[in-house]
Design an enzyme around this catalytic site. Sequence first.
Site, mmCIF file in Angstrom:
data_model
loop_
_atom_site.group_PDB
_atom_site.id
_atom_site.type_symbol
_atom_site.label_atom_id
_atom_site.label_comp_id
_atom_site.label_asym_id
_atom_site.label_seq_id
_atom_site.Cartn_x
_atom_site.Cartn_y
_atom_site.Cartn_z
ATOM 1 N N GLY A 1 68.985 -23.118 7.455
ATOM 2 C CA GLY A 1 70.302 -22.514 7.287
ATOM 3 C C GLY A 1 71.378 -23.358 7.957
ATOM 4 O O GLY A 1 71.218 -23.753 9.109
ATOM 5 N N ASN B 1 73.061 -17.533 2.263
ATOM 6 C CA ASN B 1 72.364 -16.690 3.242
ATOM 7 C C ASN B 1 73.298 -15.560 3.685
ATOM 8 O O ASN B 1 74.151 -15.761 4.549
ATOM 9 C CB ASN B 1 71.950 -17.579 4.419
ATOM 10 C CG ASN B 1 71.194 -16.828 5.491
ATOM 11 O OD1 ASN B 1 71.104 -15.592 5.468
ATOM 12 N ND2 ASN B 1 70.653 -17.557 6.440
ATOM 13 N N CYS C 1 70.896 -13.164 7.423
ATOM 14 C CA CYS C 1 70.348 -13.494 8.734
ATOM 15 C C CYS C 1 70.649 -12.370 9.710
ATOM 16 O O CYS C 1 71.816 -12.072 9.963
ATOM 17 C CB CYS C 1 70.922 -14.806 9.270
ATOM 18 S SG CYS C 1 70.280 -15.175 10.919
#
Lengths: 307, 271
Positions: A50, A131, A134
């Site tokens: 990431g 993403n 998270c």
Amino acid sequence: MNLSVELAPKHKPGLRLANPVMTAAGTFGYGTEYSHLFDIQRLGAIVCKGTTLEPREGNPQPRLVETASGLLNSIGLQNIGVRALLEEKAPVWAGWRVPVIVNIAGEKVEDYAQLAHELDGAAGISGLEVNISCPNVKAGGAEFGTSPEPAARVTAAVKAATSLPIIVKLTPNTGEIVKVALAVAQAGADAIALINTVRGMAIDIATRRPLLGNKTGGLSGPAIKPIALAMVYEVASAVDVPVIGCGGITSGRDAIEFIMAGASAVQVGTASFQNPRAPLDVLEGIEEFMKKEEIKDIAEIIGAARR
Amino acid sequence: MKQVAAEVISVEQILPGLKRPAARSIAGSWLIRLSCPEIAREARPGQFVMVRCGGELTLPRPFSIHQISGDGIALFFAVWEDGRGTNWLRQKKTGEAVEIFGPLGNGFSIQPSSKNLLLVAGGTGVAPLRFLGQEALGKGCSVTLLLGAATAAQLYPERLLPSLIKLVTATVDGTAGRKGMVTELMPDFAAQADQVFACGPMPMYRDMAAQKRKLRLIGKPVQISLEMRMGCGLGVCYGCTVKTRNGLKQVCKDGPVFELDDILWEELPKS
């Protein structure tokens, strides 16, 4: 035997993988780390760590706790930042046969758009994975992924800022995962990956304190596989874009389950820690199953459990 | 670096268990020899291997390389009574296979000009230092090993060390060698040493960092091997990040060997 899958059928030129086995972000570094251990070019795709606009230091130690058939982590997106990625990693990827997908994370919608913009057109990058899932960062991250409207906003902003195909990775830490999936597909996601880690905790009874420096973390590994499988089954039934299954996959058998639930591809994550060759073992397991069952094209079994 | 199924050559208990009412008890210490030519060829002192300790555990376990002999490597490790990985490993039988990958990490570095090396081992910390001592003797260095343990029965046996290593011991209860912590031996030996190499528990390092003058370590190059909980062993998961004077480092990839002065000890969790 045809194992190739198209993950972005609505996109031009698309995102065709030679086979459905990908690595999961955060568990395979930048791919280079594993190139001495096995032929990583045989994988379907590599999803890198990431990445944020600026380098991030991550969370305090301890960051890892092993649990029953699982792993709790609170890394907190420690990474080198997008500029170092473009300078040091992408040029290496440009010489690879295996497509590399960059996982991007931000604190604001504009961060995601900026990241998408900076990565657009860079040699060596075949797609983006957004993403919004998270659980280990204070701002941004999963807070975009828990309800449809912010998830769609991030997706649309990334879509507008890049010509690359985009995958949106969803969090299981919501009661609305199908609605979130529908919203991101509507907003332009070429594919949807799920699930990211499940929020969890462990306590040290000797010190009477949480074991993780960040108190809570994200659970991964075989412990979450049934959760992931049910969510993939539901989401794949609802959306009209390819779904990528992720969560506790350690073998070809596990991968086939996800494919039968409706996943067009799978991501292998935590399994790589115990067995660096795990993604390749998963691929070989899929091939073995197809040979045994005389399946000529992987497409024959995608979603088989829903029919 | 290779991932291999290594055949177990032998497993031997070296030290007995130790009951500790106030802390985790130790079941004993074991030495396992594994056949893995690809790893044995590449390995340098201070490097480690990751061992997959059975199918039930999510994470592999890091073990320092204790010794290289021919095609084999040896691992020396203490087993906590509740240690799941180590208890699995110690029960392996000759001829069985163990999945391992390595060698990993940076390893110790002996400067070409160094003649006298001081090795400081706190308990199981002797694990990577035996390999280092052997290598240093091969380079013509003179090697002194300060070895500390809780009690005489917990001291690594002298018969397993190369005979040219000068051994000096300390025990906390005074049953062998000098009574006290192994670091208390350092002032008598550090001055003559060109380099110091240490491996032991975190409090030992904190002690060394805090008492450099008393231990005669001022201006002395000191390398330590840091132990941290690890995920991947390859620098990809960022589970073992530590803060150093040179920025964030991964213990598995940038370490496990660091200069004593590089680590920001106050930033590390206690334990």
